[in-house]
Enzyme design. Structure first.
Site, mmCIF file in Angstrom:
data_model
loop_
_atom_site.group_PDB
_atom_site.id
_atom_site.type_symbol
_atom_site.label_atom_id
_atom_site.label_comp_id
_atom_site.label_asym_id
_atom_site.label_seq_id
_atom_site.Cartn_x
_atom_site.Cartn_y
_atom_site.Cartn_z
ATOM 1 N N TYR A 83 0.824 -1.214 0.000
ATOM 2 C CA TYR A 83 0.000 0.000 0.000
ATOM 3 C C TYR A 83 0.860 1.266 0.000
ATOM 4 O O TYR A 83 1.792 1.415 0.788
ATOM 5 C CB TYR A 83 -0.920 0.035 1.215
ATOM 6 N N HIS A 112 -3.666 16.550 -2.471
ATOM 7 C CA HIS A 112 -4.083 16.595 -1.067
ATOM 8 C C HIS A 112 -3.908 17.978 -0.445
ATOM 9 O O HIS A 112 -4.339 18.197 0.693
ATOM 10 C CB HIS A 112 -3.308 15.559 -0.254
ATOM 11 N N ASN A 170 1.010 11.418 6.007
ATOM 12 C CA ASN A 170 0.165 10.465 6.728
ATOM 13 C C ASN A 170 0.555 10.455 8.203
ATOM 14 O O ASN A 170 1.385 9.682 8.637
ATOM 15 C CB ASN A 170 0.344 9.077 6.105
ATOM 16 N N TYR A 206 -18.360 29.895 46.409
ATOM 17 C CA TYR A 206 -17.560 28.816 45.822
ATOM 18 C C TYR A 206 -16.437 29.329 44.919
ATOM 19 O O TYR A 206 -15.364 28.726 44.854
ATOM 20 C CB TYR A 206 -18.445 27.865 45.011
ATOM 21 N N ARG A 211 -13.798 30.103 47.559
ATOM 22 C CA ARG A 211 -13.478 29.010 48.473
ATOM 23 C C ARG A 211 -12.981 27.770 47.736
ATOM 24 O O ARG A 211 -12.158 27.006 48.248
ATOM 25 C CB ARG A 211 -14.731 28.663 49.284
ATOM 26 N N PHE A 241 -2.163 6.522 12.104
ATOM 27 C CA PHE A 241 -2.482 7.897 11.722
ATOM 28 C C PHE A 241 -3.782 8.397 12.352
ATOM 29 O O PHE A 241 -4.102 9.584 12.264
ATOM 30 C CB PHE A 241 -2.635 7.992 10.193
ATOM 31 N N GLU A 278 -12.453 5.033 4.507
ATOM 32 C CA GLU A 278 -12.034 5.678 5.758
ATOM 33 C C GLU A 278 -13.308 6.127 6.478
ATOM 34 O O GLU A 278 -13.726 7.278 6.393
ATOM 35 C CB GLU A 278 -11.080 6.825 5.427
#
Length: 505
Positions: A52, A82, A195, A278, A281, A327, A412
């Protein structure tokens, strides 16, 4: 000089590299690991093995076989296609962190890149050539593909980098000026560059550095408020916090006691009232819980900073090549969502302290700290602004990690949204710094009316430091200017942030 090995990079070292611009180096032994993994890739290509991303396409195209003659084009097409980033660029500090983190992952020796590519990244870091990387467009799996593609563009002489004035300029011209020859990517190298989780982790590291400082600042600012309201110190007694057992809570109580040491403005229970609200405190309990989250976040960031997060990974000199899912950004997505909540809580409790400083029904100060109540509004709308910011934080704190959307034709089908979580955490930090700035301004005004001479010594020093930033409120003015001035000083005031000026507060 900091040596990257792929195994022991810390947040403190990243601060030195990314904020103080310390230079980096790679040892010859580490380079040997890089070369060994590269030999394995060359053998895979030569033997026409089906692996791959080396001899196949990507994502849904993983079943498409790539001819040996096309493997270089495959990597070039990958980077260009990309590079789909959108929106405002990441700050230079974050772009620099991305480069260092990607480099640290590559030198682990599982990625199959050539030593020359590693050397190229080292040159870019050491010569402060920082890519312009759009901040939007990542799903957080398969890693931060779009942001890292914009980083990789610079290595091949495309895309843009920041010039000396912080403006985008063509990478090719800057590389030529510096005598750096663009890389021609070979098999696996484009994939190895993009990646991974380095965008979300880079933002996360810078977030952590700023959040840690903000958490410390929130303590002395709360101390000023306690003096202005003549709050009760008994609630910080160590016995109370040791009885619960959280070390972070105990540490906050101890630091608060240190800040307030010697104060003649602080009271004991029963002097003016039996107990405080609060927001006063419970400072150790609430701020301490934020420190617990910060400790968790730091641990996860340092693991990820030294992780091999690309795909496939090469083991045993190439005898074992596995396509996995390192990834996937889920660990950092969860950590950043946790950070969002933790820092938003610092703002929430700070805004409640602001309310106690300005509301005449809750104190014995001038209404809204005004010099002329009625004629002048004083700090009234500063509290509005703080309330607006904490409300915005509540929206931003919605966890990004619970969202997912399928991509690459359902190959994916589960993603982390980790980079969105990191970016939203960054906005919450920005908002919280401004809320704390508002508390600081109001607390400075309150302690003036109670008597500066009665302040704790350490807080009196803070009072004088910040009175050089914002003057006393003798009449109404444009308070936005004051808020911004304090926020900027909070961000830059000490060595924790050094001389970081790459992003306006």
């Amino acid at each position: 000089m900091i040596e990257l090995t792929g195994n022991n990079l810390t947040v403190e070292q990243l601060k030195r590299i990314c904020i103080h611009f310390e230079q980096i180096a790679i040892s010859s032994k580490t380079m040997e690991r890089v070369q060994e993994s590269r030999v394995a890739v060359d053998r895979i290509v030569a033997n026409k093995e089906i692996v791959y991303g080396i001899t196949t396409g990507f994502g849904k195209f993983s079943d498409v076989r790539i001819d040996t003659k096309d493997v270089e084009d495959l990597q070039l097409h990958l980077i260009r296609s990309h590079a789909c980033g959108i929106g405002k660029p990441f700050e230079e500090t974050i772009a620099r962190a991305m480069m260092v983190l990607r480099l640290n992952a590559l030198v682990k020796g599982y990625s199959g890149v050539r030593p020359v590519l590693v050397e190229q990244l080292v040159k870019l870091v050491n010569q402060r050539i920082h890519p312009v990387i759009p901040s939007q467009g990542s799903l957080g799996a398969s890693g931060d593909l779009a942001p890292l593609a914009h980083l990789a563009l610079v290595m091949i002489g495309e895309g843009k980098v920041f010039d000396m004035t912080g403006k985008p300029t063509d990478a090719a011209s800057v590389l030529a000026e510096k005598g750096i020859k663009p890389i021609v990517l070979q098999a696996k190298e484009g994939l190895a560059l993009i990646n991974g989780t380095q965008a979300m982790t880079a933002v996360g590291v810078i977030n952590y550095i700023e959040a840690e400082k903000l958490a410390y600042d929130s303590e002395w600012i709360a101390g000023l408020t306690m003096e202005g309201l003549q709050a009760i110190i008994d609630a910080f007694h160590p016995a109370v916090h040791e009885a619960r057992g959280y070390p972070q809570q105990t540490n906050v109580a101890r630091r608060m006691t240190d800040w307030l040491e010697g104060s003649r403005l602080i009271t004991k229970q029963g002097d003016k009232r039996v107990q405080d609200a609060y927001s006063l405190r419970c400072i150790p309990q609430v701020h301490g819980a934020t420190w617990q989250a910060l400790d968790y976040v730091k641990e996860k960031l340092e693991i990820e900073a030294n992780a091999a997060t690309d795909n496939p990974l090469i083991f045993k000199g190439g005898k074992l090549v596995i396509s996995g899912g390192n990834f996937h950004g889920q660990p950092i997505a969860l950590a950043m969502d946790f950070l969002k909540i933790a820092i938003a809580e610092l703002a929430n409790i700070s805004e409640r302290r602001v309310e106690r400083l300005v509301n005449p029904q809750l104190n014995d100060l001038s209404p809204f700290l005004s010099a002329q109540p009625g004629l002048q509004s004083g700090a009234m709308i500063m509290q509005y602004a703080a309330a607006s910011l904490v409300s915005e934080n509540k929206t931003l704190a919605h966890p990004a990690s619970v969202d997912s959307i399928p991509s690459s034709a359902n190959q994916e089908d589960h993603v982390s949204m980790g980079t969105i979580a990191s970016r939203h955490a960054r906005e919450i930090i920005h908002n919280t710094r401004h809320v704390l700035s508002i508390e600081c301004i109001c607390a400075l005004q309150a302690v003036e009316s109670k008597g500066i001479e009665n302040m704790a010594a350490q807080l009196k020093a803070k009072y004088h430091e910040y009175r050089n930033i914002v003057p006393t409120i003798s009449k109404d003015r444009i308070f936005s200017t004051d808020i911004e001035a304090v926020a900027s000083h909070l961000r830059l005031q000490n060595d924790s942030m050094g001389t970081l000026t790459l992003e306006k507060t």
